[in-house]
Design an enzyme around this catalytic site. Sequence first.
Site, short mmCIF file in Angstrom:
data_model
loop_
_atom_site.label_atom_id
_atom_site.label_comp_id
_atom_site.label_asym_id
_atom_site.label_seq_id
_atom_site.Cartn_x
_atom_site.Cartn_y
_atom_site.Cartn_z
N GLU A 63 -11.08 8.48 7.17
CA GLU A 63 -9.72 8.01 6.89
C GLU A 63 -9.30 8.38 5.46
O GLU A 63 -8.16 8.78 5.22
CB GLU A 63 -9.66 6.49 7.08
CG GLU A 63 -8.27 5.88 6.99
CD GLU A 63 -7.42 6.12 8.21
OE1 GLU A 63 -7.03 7.29 8.44
OE2 GLU A 63 -7.12 5.15 8.92
N THR B 202 1.08 9.56 5.63
CA THR B 202 0.54 8.29 5.12
C THR B 202 0.29 8.39 3.62
O THR B 202 0.56 7.44 2.87
CB THR B 202 -0.79 7.95 5.84
OG1 THR B 202 -0.54 7.84 7.23
CG2 THR B 202 -1.36 6.64 5.32
#
Length: 295
Positions: A121, A172
């Site tokens: 991530e 993001t």
Amino acid sequence: MKVLAPATIANFGPGFDVFGLCLAKPVDVIIFKESDEVTLEVEGFDVPSDPEKNVASISAFALLKMLNMEMGFNMKLKKGIRPKSGLGSSGASAIGGALAVANALGVRDKNLIIKAALEGEKAASGSVHGDNVIPALFGSFTILKSLHYLEVFKLDVDFELVVVLPEVEVSTRKARSVLPRDIPLGDAVKNLALASALISALKEGDLETVGKLLDDYLVIPYRKPLIPWFDKVRKAALDSGAYGVSLSGSGPAMFALGEDLRNIGKSMVEAFESEGIRAEYFITKVGGGAKCSDV
């Protein structure tokens, strides 16, 4: 083996970096087997096929490093969750890769699996945040108290919702970069009240009240320049009978709760199209988390 890694909704209204909801669909599928070498094959949405750059394989390597072990593998990633959609695409691949290695080696320590997934991530978004990988692994609705020493609270909930996915992307990494380091005390208090009440409503199964508690004062106001269509689409959802509507993760996907989910979805799609943005909607339900099985 085969790993099914589901999409997720991070933040879920006022719970920035804390709340997460697992969805039943869409999912990433990882076919995994041990090998003398490392190979990666990708199908579906366009993501890196280099094992050193793909989130799933990065997470797999991370777990092996934590265990001080070496293992080759053949990994086939069927990418079913669109990248940069706000539906936890990188989180799903990350938990899928870590879980595949964990199951191959008989590792059951969720703390290790999550730490490995967070490395993937981090490679995708530039920061460590667990509100996608946590619900992807645990399923249902999760509250992340601590990542330093994994502490997660889970609420078993069951409801349907509509998700609208426009044909635009929101990174993001960029969405996190626009957030201020300091926020007004009054806004923090508002979010604290919303989040506390939302947990109570979820436990009582009061979906209408849950919908009314999806506002956010900490994140969405600062991301408005990246999502200029948000207010118009939100109004369309509410006008069509939605209990509430919010952004999924950092967007661009949005979700809504209500009775006539099909009509709500159509209204939101029409609002996007009036802004010159193509969109689609789908109805899904709360999912049970990542699953492993023999092929």
